[in-house]
Design a protein around this motif. Structure first.
Motif, PDB file in Angstrom:
ATOM      1  N   GLY A  66       0.803  -1.212   0.000  1.00 23.24           N
ATOM      2  CA  GLY A  66       0.000   0.000   0.000  1.00 23.24           C
ATOM      3  C   GLY A  66       0.837   1.265   0.000  1.00 23.24           C
ATOM      4  O   GLY A  66       0.525   2.235  -0.706  1.00 23.24           O
ATOM      5  N   LYS A  67       1.915   1.266   0.776  1.00 22.80           N
ATOM      6  CA  LYS A  67       2.788   2.438   0.847  1.00 22.80           C
ATOM      7  C   LYS A  67       3.449   2.733  -0.497  1.00 22.80           C
ATOM      8  O   LYS A  67       3.742   3.875  -0.826  1.00 22.80           O
ATOM      9  CB  LYS A  67       3.862   2.229   1.915  1.00 22.80           C
ATOM     10  N   ASP A  68       3.670   1.670  -1.290  1.00 17.85           N
ATOM     11  CA  ASP A  68       4.318   1.838  -2.590  1.00 17.85           C
ATOM     12  C   ASP A  68       3.329   2.181  -3.700  1.00 17.85           C
ATOM     13  O   ASP A  68       3.746   2.451  -4.835  1.00 17.85           O
ATOM     14  CB  ASP A  68       5.025   0.532  -2.993  1.00 17.85           C
ATOM     15  N   SER A  69       2.031   2.155  -3.392  1.00 18.10           N
ATOM     16  CA  SER A  69       1.016   2.229  -4.443  1.00 18.10           C
ATOM     17  C   SER A  69       0.075   3.415  -4.280  1.00 18.10           C
ATOM     18  O   SER A  69      -0.337   3.743  -3.158  1.00 18.10           O
ATOM     19  CB  SER A  69       0.177   0.936  -4.447  1.00 18.10           C
ATOM     20  N   ASP A  70      -0.295   4.028  -5.394  1.00 22.18           N
ATOM     21  CA  ASP A  70      -1.366   5.027  -5.393  1.00 22.18           C
ATOM     22  C   ASP A  70      -2.721   4.320  -5.411  1.00 22.18           C
ATOM     23  O   ASP A  70      -3.680   4.768  -4.786  1.00 22.18           O
ATOM     24  CB  ASP A  70      -1.235   5.946  -6.608  1.00 22.18           C
ATOM     25  N   PHE A  71      -2.788   3.216  -6.156  1.00 26.20           N
ATOM     26  CA  PHE A  71      -4.012   2.411  -6.252  1.00 26.20           C
ATOM     27  C   PHE A  71      -3.663   0.940  -6.066  1.00 26.20           C
ATOM     28  O   PHE A  71      -2.666   0.456  -6.609  1.00 26.20           O
ATOM     29  CB  PHE A  71      -4.677   2.575  -7.631  1.00 26.20           C
ATOM     30  N   VAL A  72      -4.503   0.248  -5.310  1.00 26.92           N
ATOM     31  CA  VAL A  72      -4.398  -1.197  -5.180  1.00 26.92           C
ATOM     32  C   VAL A  72      -5.667  -1.813  -5.754  1.00 26.92           C
ATOM     33  O   VAL A  72      -6.779  -1.515  -5.303  1.00 26.92           O
ATOM     34  CB  VAL A  72      -4.223  -1.630  -3.708  1.00 26.92           C
ATOM     35  N   PHE A  73      -5.496  -2.646  -6.772  1.00 30.44           N
ATOM     36  CA  PHE A  73      -6.607  -3.392  -7.359  1.00 30.44           C
ATOM     37  C   PHE A  73      -6.648  -4.756  -6.677  1.00 30.44           C
ATOM     38  O   PHE A  73      -5.629  -5.459  -6.630  1.00 30.44           O
ATOM     39  CB  PHE A  73      -6.402  -3.587  -8.863  1.00 30.44           C
ATOM     40  N   ILE A  74      -7.819  -5.132  -6.166  1.00 26.54           N
ATOM     41  CA  ILE A  74      -7.952  -6.416  -5.479  1.00 26.54           C
ATOM     42  C   ILE A  74      -8.832  -7.338  -6.320  1.00 26.54           C
ATOM     43  O   ILE A  74     -10.022  -7.072  -6.518  1.00 26.54           O
ATOM     44  CB  ILE A  74      -8.557  -6.239  -4.076  1.00 26.54           C
ATOM     45  N   ALA A  75      -8.224  -8.401  -6.822  1.00 23.23           N
ATOM     46  CA  ALA A  75      -8.951  -9.347  -7.680  1.00 23.23           C
ATOM     47  C   ALA A  75      -9.003 -10.700  -6.986  1.00 23.23           C
ATOM     48  O   ALA A  75      -8.424 -11.684  -7.450  1.00 23.23           O
ATOM     49  CB  ALA A  75      -8.269  -9.451  -9.045  1.00 23.23           C
ATOM     50  N   LEU A  76      -9.692 -10.723  -5.852  1.00 24.59           N
ATOM     51  CA  LEU A  76      -9.804 -11.925  -5.025  1.00 24.59           C
ATOM     52  C   LEU A  76     -11.267 -12.304  -4.833  1.00 24.59           C
ATOM     53  O   LEU A  76     -12.156 -11.452  -4.981  1.00 24.59           O
ATOM     54  CB  LEU A  76      -9.176 -11.674  -3.645  1.00 24.59           C
ATOM     55  N   PRO A  77     -11.549 -13.549  -4.482  1.00 22.03           N
ATOM     56  CA  PRO A  77     -12.926 -13.932  -4.159  1.00 22.03           C
ATOM     57  C   PRO A  77     -13.443 -13.121  -2.977  1.00 22.03           C
ATOM     58  O   PRO A  77     -12.663 -12.558  -2.201  1.00 22.03           O
ATOM     59  CB  PRO A  77     -12.802 -15.423  -3.803  1.00 22.03           C
ATOM     60  N   HIS A  78     -14.759 -13.094  -2.831  1.00 20.89           N
ATOM     61  CA  HIS A  78     -15.361 -12.329  -1.739  1.00 20.89           C
ATOM     62  C   HIS A  78     -14.826 -12.797  -0.385  1.00 20.89           C
ATOM     63  O   HIS A  78     -14.431 -13.952  -0.223  1.00 20.89           O
ATOM     64  CB  HIS A  78     -16.893 -12.462  -1.776  1.00 20.89           C
ATOM     65  N   GLY A  79     -14.800 -11.869   0.558  1.00 18.79           N
ATOM     66  CA  GLY A  79     -14.350 -12.186   1.906  1.00 18.79           C
ATOM     67  C   GLY A  79     -12.898 -11.854   2.182  1.00 18.79           C
ATOM     68  O   GLY A  79     -12.471 -11.881   3.340  1.00 18.79           O
ATOM     69  N   HIS A  80     -12.144 -11.527   1.129  1.00 23.90           N
ATOM     70  CA  HIS A  80     -10.715 -11.261   1.304  1.00 23.90           C
ATOM     71  C   HIS A  80     -10.361  -9.776   1.192  1.00 23.90           C
ATOM     72  O   HIS A  80      -9.409  -9.322   1.826  1.00 23.90           O
ATOM     73  CB  HIS A  80      -9.915 -12.052   0.268  1.00 23.90           C
ATOM     74  N   ALA A  81     -11.101  -9.025   0.409  1.00 19.85           N
ATOM     75  CA  ALA A  81     -10.734  -7.623   0.166  1.00 19.85           C
ATOM     76  C   ALA A  81     -10.907  -6.757   1.406  1.00 19.85           C
ATOM     77  O   ALA A  81     -10.137  -5.817   1.626  1.00 19.85           O
ATOM     78  CB  ALA A  81     -11.571  -7.051  -0.982  1.00 19.85           C
ATOM     79  N   MET A  82     -11.899  -7.066   2.237  1.00 17.69           N
ATOM     80  CA  MET A  82     -12.159  -6.183   3.382  1.00 17.69           C
ATOM     81  C   MET A  82     -11.010  -6.187   4.391  1.00 17.69           C
ATOM     82  O   MET A  82     -10.756  -5.175   5.041  1.00 17.69           O
ATOM     83  CB  MET A  82     -13.481  -6.524   4.061  1.00 17.69           C
ATOM     84  N   LYS A 121     -17.351  -2.600   8.052  1.00 22.11           N
ATOM     85  CA  LYS A 121     -18.676  -2.059   7.759  1.00 22.11           C
ATOM     86  C   LYS A 121     -18.692  -0.557   7.580  1.00 22.11           C
ATOM     87  O   LYS A 121     -19.553  -0.014   6.870  1.00 22.11           O
ATOM     88  CB  LYS A 121     -19.650  -2.456   8.880  1.00 22.11           C
ATOM     89  N   ASP A 122     -17.767   0.143   8.212  1.00 20.82           N
ATOM     90  CA  ASP A 122     -17.778   1.604   8.133  1.00 20.82           C
ATOM     91  C   ASP A 122     -16.901   2.135   7.003  1.00 20.82           C
ATOM     92  O   ASP A 122     -16.624   3.334   6.935  1.00 20.82           O
ATOM     93  CB  ASP A 122     -17.323   2.205   9.471  1.00 20.82           C
ATOM     94  N   ALA A 123     -16.468   1.273   6.118  1.00 23.38           N
ATOM     95  CA  ALA A 123     -15.598   1.699   5.016  1.00 23.38           C
ATOM     96  C   ALA A 123     -16.310   2.706   4.112  1.00 23.38           C
ATOM     97  O   ALA A 123     -17.478   2.511   3.746  1.00 23.38           O
ATOM     98  CB  ALA A 123     -15.180   0.484   4.189  1.00 23.38           C
ATOM     99  N   PRO A 124     -15.630   3.791   3.725  1.00 13.62           N
ATOM    100  CA  PRO A 124     -16.229   4.796   2.837  1.00 13.62           C
ATOM    101  C   PRO A 124     -16.185   4.321   1.392  1.00 13.62           C
ATOM    102  O   PRO A 124     -15.267   4.623   0.637  1.00 13.62           O
ATOM    103  CB  PRO A 124     -15.321   6.014   3.052  1.00 13.62           C
ATOM    104  N   ARG A 125     -17.186   3.562   0.968  1.00 13.02           N
ATOM    105  CA  ARG A 125     -17.156   2.912  -0.333  1.00 13.02           C
ATOM    106  C   ARG A 125     -18.170   3.515  -1.304  1.00 13.02           C
ATOM    107  O   ARG A 125     -19.176   4.081  -0.903  1.00 13.02           O
ATOM    108  CB  ARG A 125     -17.425   1.418  -0.177  1.00 13.02           C
ATOM    109  N   VAL A 126     -17.891   3.315  -2.586  1.00 13.66           N
ATOM    110  CA  VAL A 126     -18.770   3.777  -3.655  1.00 13.66           C
ATOM    111  C   VAL A 126     -18.964   2.613  -4.623  1.00 13.66           C
ATOM    112  O   VAL A 126     -18.008   1.888  -4.927  1.00 13.66           O
ATOM    113  CB  VAL A 126     -18.157   4.990  -4.389  1.00 13.66           C
ATOM    114  N   TYR A 127     -20.183   2.416  -5.093  1.00 12.84           N
ATOM    115  CA  TYR A 127     -20.458   1.347  -6.056  1.00 12.84           C
ATOM    116  C   TYR A 127     -19.859   1.727  -7.409  1.00 12.84           C
ATOM    117  O   TYR A 127     -20.149   2.784  -7.967  1.00 12.84           O
ATOM    118  CB  TYR A 127     -21.963   1.116  -6.172  1.00 12.84           C
ATOM    119  N   GLY A 128     -19.015   0.844  -7.939  1.00 11.17           N
ATOM    120  CA  GLY A 128     -18.227   1.186  -9.113  1.00 11.17           C
ATOM    121  C   GLY A 128     -18.804   0.785 -10.446  1.00 11.17           C
ATOM    122  O   GLY A 128     -18.188   0.014 -11.197  1.00 11.17           O
ATOM    123  N   LEU A 129     -19.974   1.312 -10.769  1.00 12.51           N
ATOM    124  CA  LEU A 129     -20.502   1.195 -12.130  1.00 12.51           C
ATOM    125  C   LEU A 129     -20.421   2.590 -12.726  1.00 12.51           C
ATOM    126  O   LEU A 129     -21.214   3.476 -12.398  1.00 12.51           O
ATOM    127  CB  LEU A 129     -21.931   0.654 -12.135  1.00 12.51           C
TER     128      LEU A 129
END
Length: 344
Positions: A66-82, A121-129
C-alpha cells in the motif's frame, strides 16, 4: 500512477495485467498470488513471456504494498478484500475491489447472501458502475467494482427504472455467461467434456448477483425492487448476454422507451445503443470494454425485452476497474481501454 494487483493469477487479475501494462499512466509495482508467491507471472501465463516477467509476491505485506502504491486493485474472491481494505485505511492508497466486499451500501445484505461476516462495515465505499456513479467515483477512497452479470443487467434496465417506465416488481433477468466467469480454480463442472455441446442454468433463485441488481434498481427508481435472476453457463470462454424482461406501465409508448435510452446513454462512449429491434452479440464486444444494448417491445404482452452484451472479463471486471481508475485519476475514461473487439 503506481498500481498494484492483489490476486494477479486469476482470470480477472490477468486481464488487469494486460490492460494496466498497456495503460500510458499506470506503472505496475507489485503483483501478488498466495498460491504462486515466488514464481514469475510469465510461468503461470506464458503469453506474458518477455513482456511481464515479474515475480509474484504474497499479500501478507499489504501495508508495504500500500505504501508503494497510489491504487491497489484487489482481484480476489469475496471475503478477502475487506481485510486488505481495513489494513490500508490509514494510508493514502485508494482501492478498487473487483470482488463483492464493497458493493453493498447495506452490509447486512452482503452477509445474508454471501454468508460471510463483514469486518469493515464503516468503510467509505462507492459502487463502481461508471455510467451510474461517475461523480462519486472521482473522489472515492474505496470503489466496489460492479459484478459481471450485474453490469450487463443494470446497464440494460437503468434507463427504464430511472424514467419510471416499468413495473419494478415485474423484472426478470435471464443471463448467459462464458466459463471464465466461474474463475480459474479447477472444478469438474467447468471441464471441457462437461461444458462442450451443453447449456445449463445454475444458482436459480439464489445467485449472489441478485441483490446487487436489486440495489441499483431501487436507487435508480426510488421504489423497492425484487426481481428474478437466472444465470446460465454456455460453452464459450468469455462473454455475457443478458435478456431482461419487464412490464411497461400503463400509457408508456415505444417512443418513450427509445427516448429514455437516448437520454441516458447518448453521450456514453462505452455503451453502444443498437436501438429498438437490434440484436447484440457477445462476439461483437469480445476483448473490449463496450456494452451493446438493444430493446424490443411486445405490444401483445406489454413487456419490454432488453438485450445486453458485454465481455465479462473486461466491462464485467478488469475493464470496468480501469474505467473507474481513469475517472478517479481525472484521466480520459477511454485511456488504455479504447480497444476494438477481437473478431471473429
Amino acid at each position: 500512477m503506481r498500481v498494484s494487483i492483489i490476486g494477479a493469477t486469476g482470470y480477472a487479475g490477468a486481464e488487469l495485467l494486460r490492460l494496466l501494462y498497456e495503460h500510458p499512466q499506470a506503472d505496475i509495482v507489485h503483483i501478488t498470488s498466495e498460491s504462486h508467491a515466488g514464481e514469475k507471472i510469465s510461468s503461470i501465463y506464458p503469453h506474458l513471456r518477455g513482456i511481464l516477467d515479474e515475480t509474484l509476491e504474497s499479500m501478507k505485506e499489504i501495508e508495504r504494498i500500500g505504501k508503494d502504491s497510489d491504487f491497489v486493485f484487489i482481484a480476489l474472491p469475496h471475503g478477502h478484500a475487506m481485510a486488505a481494505g481495513k489494513a490500508l485505511e490509514g494510508e493514502g492508497t485508494r482501492i478498487i475491489d473487483l470482488g463483492a466486499d464493497y458493493r453493498f451500501s447495506d452490509t447486512a445484505v452482503y452477509e445474508a447472501w454471501y454468508g460471510v461476516r463483514h469486518t469493515h462495515k464503516d468503510a467509505p465505499r462507492v459502487y463502481g458502475l461508471a455510467e451510474l456513479n461517475r461523480e462519486a467515483i472521482r473522489s472515492a477512497k474505496i470503489i466496489g467494482n460492479a459484478g459481471c452479470y450485474t453490469t450487463a443487467s443494470i446497464l440494460a434496465l437503468a434507463p427504464l427504472a430511472k424514467s419510471h417506465l416499468i413495473d419494478m416488481g415485474s423484472i426478470i433477468v435471464d443471463a448467459k455467461s462464458g466459463a471464465s466467469g466461474a474463475g480459474r480454480s479447477a472444478k469438474q463442472a467447468n471441464l471441457l467434456s462437461e461444458l462442450y455441446d451443453s447449456f445449463k442454468a445454475y444458482g436459480v433463485a439464489q445467485h449472489r448477483h441478485t441483490p446487487e441488481i436489486e440495489q441499483a434498481m431501487t436507487v435508480l427508481s426510488g421504489e423497492p425492487c425484487v426481481l428474478s435472476f437466472t444465470p446460465h453457463l454456455v460453452p464459450m470462454s468469455r462473454g455475457i448476454l443478458a435478456t431482461c424482461y419487464a412490464r411497461l406501465k400503463d400509457g408508456v409508448e415505444q417512443e418513450m422507451v427509445d427516448a429514455a435510452y437516448g437520454k441516458m446513454y447518448g453521450k456514453e462512449y462505452f455503451v453502444r445503443l443498437l436501438g429498438r429491434g437490434g440484436y447484440p452479440a457477445t462476439k461483437d464486444v469480445r476483448g473490449s470494454n463496450f456494452c451493446d444494448i438493444a430493446w424490443h417491445i411486445d405490444e401483445r404482452t406489454r413487456r419490454v425485452v432488453v438485450l445486453s452484451a458485454i465481455d465479462n472479463l473486461v466491462k464485467g471486471a478488469a475493464g470496468q476497474a480501469v474505467q473507474n481508475f481513469n475517472i478517479a485519476c481525472g484521466f480520459d475514461e477511454k485511456l488504455g481501454l479504447d480497444h476494438i473487439a477481437v473478431y471473429p
